[in-house]
Design a protein around this motif. Structure first.
Motif, PDB file in Angstrom:
ATOM      1  N   PRO B 139       0.840  -1.202   0.000  1.00 34.48           N
ATOM      2  CA  PRO B 139       0.000   0.000   0.000  1.00 34.48           C
ATOM      3  C   PRO B 139       0.878   1.257   0.000  1.00 34.48           C
ATOM      4  N   GLY B 140       0.440   2.268  -0.712  1.00 34.42           N
ATOM      5  CA  GLY B 140       1.184   3.532  -0.712  1.00 34.42           C
ATOM      6  C   GLY B 140       1.903   3.818  -2.012  1.00 34.42           C
ATOM      7  N   VAL B 141       2.046   2.805  -2.883  1.00 32.97           N
ATOM      8  CA  VAL B 141       2.610   3.074  -4.206  1.00 32.97           C
ATOM      9  C   VAL B 141       1.522   2.873  -5.260  1.00 32.97           C
ATOM     10  N   LYS B 142       1.735   3.463  -6.417  1.00 33.67           N
ATOM     11  CA  LYS B 142       0.888   3.199  -7.577  1.00 33.67           C
ATOM     12  C   LYS B 142       1.774   2.553  -8.642  1.00 33.67           C
ATOM     13  N   ILE B 143       1.154   1.756  -9.510  1.00 30.89           N
ATOM     14  CA  ILE B 143       1.928   1.053 -10.537  1.00 30.89           C
ATOM     15  C   ILE B 143       1.207   1.200 -11.881  1.00 30.89           C
ATOM     16  N   VAL B 144       1.933   1.659 -12.882  1.00 31.59           N
ATOM     17  CA  VAL B 144       1.356   1.723 -14.235  1.00 31.59           C
ATOM     18  C   VAL B 144       2.255   0.945 -15.189  1.00 31.59           C
ATOM     19  N   LEU B 145       1.637   0.435 -16.261  1.00 34.62           N
ATOM     20  CA  LEU B 145       2.404  -0.273 -17.279  1.00 34.62           C
ATOM     21  C   LEU B 145       1.694  -0.072 -18.621  1.00 34.62           C
ATOM     22  N   PRO B 146       2.088   0.967 -19.363  1.00 36.94           N
ATOM     23  CA  PRO B 146       1.377   1.290 -20.602  1.00 36.94           C
ATOM     24  C   PRO B 146       1.669   0.289 -21.723  1.00 36.94           C
ATOM     25  N   ALA B 147       0.714   0.187 -22.647  1.00 38.18           N
ATOM     26  CA  ALA B 147       0.863  -0.730 -23.787  1.00 38.18           C
ATOM     27  C   ALA B 147       0.995   0.009 -25.105  1.00 38.18           C
ATOM     28  N   THR B 148       0.562   1.263 -25.150  1.00 39.00           N
ATOM     29  CA  THR B 148       0.556   1.994 -26.422  1.00 39.00           C
ATOM     30  C   THR B 148       1.342   3.303 -26.271  1.00 39.00           C
ATOM     31  N   PRO B 149       1.772   3.887 -27.388  1.00 37.58           N
ATOM     32  CA  PRO B 149       2.481   5.168 -27.303  1.00 37.58           C
ATOM     33  C   PRO B 149       1.649   6.260 -26.629  1.00 37.58           C
ATOM     34  N   ALA B 150       0.376   6.347 -26.959  1.00 36.83           N
ATOM     35  CA  ALA B 150      -0.451   7.406 -26.360  1.00 36.83           C
ATOM     36  C   ALA B 150      -0.537   7.238 -24.845  1.00 36.83           C
ATOM     37  N   ASP B 151      -0.700   5.988 -24.403  1.00 34.22           N
ATOM     38  CA  ASP B 151      -0.745   5.743 -22.954  1.00 34.22           C
ATOM     39  C   ASP B 151       0.618   5.951 -22.313  1.00 34.22           C
ATOM     40  N   LYS B 172      10.271  -2.636 -22.517  1.00 35.47           N
ATOM     41  CA  LYS B 172      11.314  -2.285 -23.492  1.00 35.47           C
ATOM     42  C   LYS B 172      11.147  -2.995 -24.825  1.00 35.47           C
ATOM     43  N   ALA B 173      10.394  -4.098 -24.864  1.00 34.67           N
ATOM     44  CA  ALA B 173      10.127  -4.738 -26.163  1.00 34.67           C
ATOM     45  C   ALA B 173       9.144  -3.905 -26.998  1.00 34.67           C
ATOM     46  N   LEU B 174       8.465  -2.974 -26.347  1.00 36.09           N
ATOM     47  CA  LEU B 174       7.524  -2.107 -27.074  1.00 36.09           C
ATOM     48  C   LEU B 174       8.177  -0.803 -27.534  1.00 36.09           C
ATOM     49  N   TYR B 175       9.376  -0.517 -27.004  1.00 41.14           N
ATOM     50  CA  TYR B 175      10.019   0.784 -27.248  1.00 41.14           C
ATOM     51  C   TYR B 175       9.969   1.207 -28.716  1.00 41.14           C
ATOM     52  N   ARG B 176      10.383   0.282 -29.587  1.00 45.83           N
ATOM     53  CA  ARG B 176      10.451   0.643 -31.007  1.00 45.83           C
ATOM     54  C   ARG B 176       9.514  -0.186 -31.863  1.00 45.83           C
ATOM     55  N   SER B 177       8.881  -1.196 -31.232  1.00 47.99           N
ATOM     56  CA  SER B 177       7.961  -2.035 -32.020  1.00 47.99           C
ATOM     57  C   SER B 177       6.566  -1.427 -32.098  1.00 47.99           C
ATOM     58  N   GLN B 178       6.236  -0.577 -31.155  1.00 51.13           N
ATOM     59  CA  GLN B 178       4.907   0.040 -31.155  1.00 51.13           C
ATOM     60  C   GLN B 178       4.993   1.475 -31.661  1.00 51.13           C
ATOM     61  N   THR B 207      -5.761  -7.972 -19.402  1.00 56.46           N
ATOM     62  CA  THR B 207      -4.325  -8.058 -19.606  1.00 56.46           C
ATOM     63  C   THR B 207      -3.692  -6.683 -19.481  1.00 56.46           C
ATOM     64  N   TYR B 208      -2.393  -6.622 -19.695  1.00 56.97           N
ATOM     65  CA  TYR B 208      -1.676  -5.338 -19.657  1.00 56.97           C
ATOM     66  C   TYR B 208      -0.302  -5.518 -20.288  1.00 56.97           C
ATOM     67  N   GLY B 209       0.304  -4.391 -20.603  1.00 57.15           N
ATOM     68  CA  GLY B 209       1.685  -4.406 -21.113  1.00 57.15           C
ATOM     69  C   GLY B 209       1.792  -5.043 -22.482  1.00 57.15           C
ATOM     70  N   MET B 210       2.908  -5.740 -22.713  1.00 56.78           N
ATOM     71  CA  MET B 210       3.142  -6.349 -24.019  1.00 56.78           C
ATOM     72  C   MET B 210       2.049  -7.337 -24.388  1.00 56.78           C
ATOM     73  N   MET B 211       1.449  -7.982 -23.398  1.00 55.66           N
ATOM     74  CA  MET B 211       0.431  -8.995 -23.671  1.00 55.66           C
ATOM     75  C   MET B 211      -0.843  -8.407 -24.272  1.00 55.66           C
ATOM     76  N   VAL B 212      -1.040  -7.097 -24.132  1.00 63.22           N
ATOM     77  CA  VAL B 212      -2.201  -6.468 -24.766  1.00 63.22           C
ATOM     78  C   VAL B 212      -2.169  -6.767 -26.265  1.00 63.22           C
ATOM     79  N   HIS B 213      -0.999  -6.634 -26.832  1.00 63.82           N
ATOM     80  CA  HIS B 213      -0.889  -6.809 -28.289  1.00 63.82           C
ATOM     81  C   HIS B 213      -1.059  -8.272 -28.675  1.00 63.82           C
ATOM     82  N   ARG B 214      -0.520  -9.163 -27.875  1.00 64.02           N
ATOM     83  CA  ARG B 214      -0.710 -10.595 -28.174  1.00 64.02           C
ATOM     84  C   ARG B 214      -2.167 -11.001 -27.970  1.00 64.02           C
ATOM     85  N   CYS B 215      -2.811 -10.424 -26.985  1.00 60.35           N
ATOM     86  CA  CYS B 215      -4.218 -10.750 -26.742  1.00 60.35           C
ATOM     87  C   CYS B 215      -5.095 -10.238 -27.876  1.00 60.35           C
TER      88      CYS B 215
END
Lengths: 340, 324
Positions: B139-151, B172-178, B207-215
């Protein structure tokens, strides 16, 4: 900070450069306040009114008060469980001390923390960090904040000698040295980290280690408030002038247990007896009387006034209610506010 | 509107935040003169100067601790872990110091910790990890993990704006692939809001992160078998947007949770528990999960591919669940 007094006053001989008679009396009052408040809290602990563990800074008063007194009005401190005097010098109401030990709603932590785990009080007393090594990078970060904004402010971090054995101390000290941050490291070498003697924490004199970091250091008698003040003053000035961090080894002795639940039977009695004779509060009391900065009558009056302050703070805390259980989950996060 | 890679979008958000507020500073290993291990902060030193773009020694606890201290005196530091795997060195600072500060009345810590995470780049066990579950318990932290450039841009801006410590995990697998459209200016994406990436009536895929694209790919493949999957991108892991999940699951009555991280003790386990406790009556099938096995992330491409949930595994799970 209050009670600086007029340093040009000629009626009293200056005992320490830059300090006048008012300053000396103020230093003494803060030391007495720490001592008497802690005596009282130990009583409350023994009566069962303080639950959990009970830590004091008994014998560390000269370090807490002397070092903090060297700070300017906008400087900040990172303080621990033996540094009540430093918090008082920076303006923490004594009432908070009792309320926090007693776990009352009126304490600054609203009962979420105990002991002297009080921090985040206004802009000058940083978050209390109980994993003590971890407090050093945070103190360095506050100093970094001042450096980024080019504010002539200094951070002073208090900690014990055992902290030098931790990895986070190293990371914080190294970072402060590399970035030349305005940080003053005040180490109370009280010779024992819980039951472990200093020679089982680190090898060789503490001050010698600092040369490896490129951090200026000196060792002082931690039971002599004026010696601590003088060394701290030089370190604070260096930091403010952009000359980077300093390290003060304030040599003292933990003449009580680690906490009040610890009988410290592992400490040789002769060592305790020796250091009891060097009690920093009694020593300063005698010195003030010998140098006529204080008459015996004035000292007695001061002790009575401090006792009244302790009584008032305790009464205020006892009148504060226990935190309501509905408070349990509140305040885990800070509320959103507009940015930028 | 501009088209950017995921990496360019992060850099854009960071640059705009630093232009908007001099309290935003950047600190980390190799971030200034070198421009970052992934060249994400290239040009930042030149634009913002050495007082705001700070190369640090190798010291993750020092970096995060310093970020906390600077945040406590009024800055909004963005501290970079060169790889998310290194964040374990700063665990104490995050869990014991940053996360507890508000509750212990120690003050707000508006600190963003950026950490390039995830597998798929043959980084091996020390440069491929998913670290979200370690901190999800705190408790006390927030966590984000974007899947798209806009996010990536919008969530970073919101993370910087937030008065709490935020772990900003960037894959980092999304850095240049997305690549994708990104709004110009301070285009915030709110924390704590999931996004439906693909509507569907038969199965809810969370889902979230890289798996968004696979899903999404798996959902298209499942559509060939007449199964319509709804794909929800959580975007923020803490706090979880349970309302969006509940609304979808109430319609589909079936839920598949997919993440790159290991199943045991992962985010999906908590979501499954939530669905079991609160949405049991709307379910027509067991709660299903697809994730990584209980091993470190391996190096060899054949092993790494077997470790990560594949599009085909996800497709099969979607179809099996729809037909259960």
């Amino acid at each position: 900070m209050t009670g600086r007094g007029d340093i040009t006053a000629a009626t009293t001989p200056a005992v320490s450069p830059g300090l006048g008679a008012d300053d000396l009396r103020t230093l003494y009052r803060y030391m007495l306040l720490q001592r008497q408040a802690e005596d009282r809290i130990v009583k409350l602990y023994r009566q069962g009114a303080v639950v959990g563990a009970c830590f004091t800074g008994y014998g560390h008063e000269a370090i807490a008060v002397g070092a903090a007194y060297a700070l300017g009005p906008h400087d900040v401190v990172s303080t621990l469980h033996r540094d009540l005097g430093a918090r008082l010098v920076l303006g923490m109401p004594l009432r908070y001390y009792f309320a926090n030990f007693l776990g009352r709603a009126g304490s600054p932590t609203r009962g979420r923390e105990g002991n002297l785990h009080i921090g985040g009080l206004g802009p000058r007393i940083l978050l209390h960090i109980d994993h003590i090594g971890a407090s050093i990078p945070v103190a360095a970060g506050a100093a970094l904040g001042f450096a980024v904004r080019q504010e002539p402010r200094v951070v002073m971090a208090f900690f014990g000698e055992g902290t030098l054995a931790t990895g986070e101390f190293h990371e914080g000290a190294n970072l402060a040295a590399v970035l030349r941050l305005p940080l003053v490291l005040v180490c109370w070498n009280n010779q024992f980290a819980y039951s472990t003697p200093v020679e089982r924490e680190v090898v060789g004199p503490l001050v010698d280690r600092m040369a490896g970091y490129g951090i200026a250091s000196c060792a002082v008698d931690g039971n002599d408030v004026l010696a601590v003040y003088d060394a701290a003053r030089r370190a604070v000035d260096r930091a403010r002038e952009g000359q980077g961090p300093s390290f003060l080894e304030c040599r003292t002795m933990r003449i009580r247990g680690h906490s009040e639940a610890d009988d410290a039977s592992y400490v040789p009695q002769a060592l305790i007896d020796e250091w009891r004779r060097r009690d920093p509060v009694e020593r300063f009391d005698q010195r003030l009387i010998e140098t006529q900065a204080l008459t015996a009558e004035q000292a007695a009056d001061l002790r009575a006034a401090v006792l009244a302050e302790v009584d008032d703070a305790q009464a205020w805390a006892e009148a504060s209610p226990a935190p309501d259980p509905s408070e349990l989950g509140r305040g885990v996060y800070c509320e959103d506010r507009p940015w930028p | 509107m501009a088209v950017m890679t995921y990496l360019e979008a992060i850099a854009d958000g960071l640059r705009l935040a630093m232009r908007a507020d001099p309290a935003v500073i950047l600190l980390g290993e190799d971030v200034a003169a070198y421009g970052g291990a992934f060249k994400l902060t290239k040009g930042f030193l030149e634009e913002f100067g050495p007082r705001r773009v700070i190369d640090t020694p190798i010291s993750e606890a020092g970096i995060v601790g310093a970020g906390i201290g600077a945040a406590l005196v009024g800055l909004r530091p963005v501290a970079e872990m060169q790889f998310a795997d290194f964040i374990s060195n700063a665990f104490n600072q995050i869990v014991n110091v940053a996360a507890t500060s508000a509750y212990r009345a120690g003050g707000c810590v508006p600190l963003v910790i950026r950490a390039p995470c995830g597998a798929g780049t043959h980084g091996g066990p020390f440069h491929s990890q998913s670290v979200e579950a370690y901190f999800f318990h705190t408790p006390g932290v927030k966590i984000v993990l974007p899947a798209t450039p806009a996010d990536a841009k919008g969530l970073l801006l919101s993370a910087i704006a937030d008065p709490n410590p935020v772990l900003y995990l960037e894959h980092k697998a999304l850095y240049r692939s997305q690549r994708g459209p990104v709004d110009e200016g301070l285009a915030f994406v709110p924390l704590g809001k999931a996004e439906v990436r693909r509507p569907g009536r038969d199965v809810t895929v969370v889902t979230y992160g890289m798996m968004v694209h696979r899903c999404l790919e798996a959902a298209e493949a499942a559509a060939q078998e007449a199964v319509q999957a709804e794909v929800i991108d959580l975007r923020t892991l803490l706090p979880l947007d349970l309302d969006t999940l509940a609304e979808s699951i109430a319609r589909t009555s079936r839920v598949l949770i997919v993440h790159e991280d290991r199943l045991r003790g992962g985010i999906g386990a908590e979501i499954a528990a939530y669905v079991g406790e609160h949405l049991f009556k709307v379910l027509d099938a067991p709660i299903c999960r697809v994730g990584a096995p209980d091993s470190p992330v391996p190096y060899a491409p054949s092993l790494e591919a077997a470790y990560l949930p594949s599009v085909d595994r996800i497709r099969r799970a979607i179809v099996d669940l729809a037909r259960w």
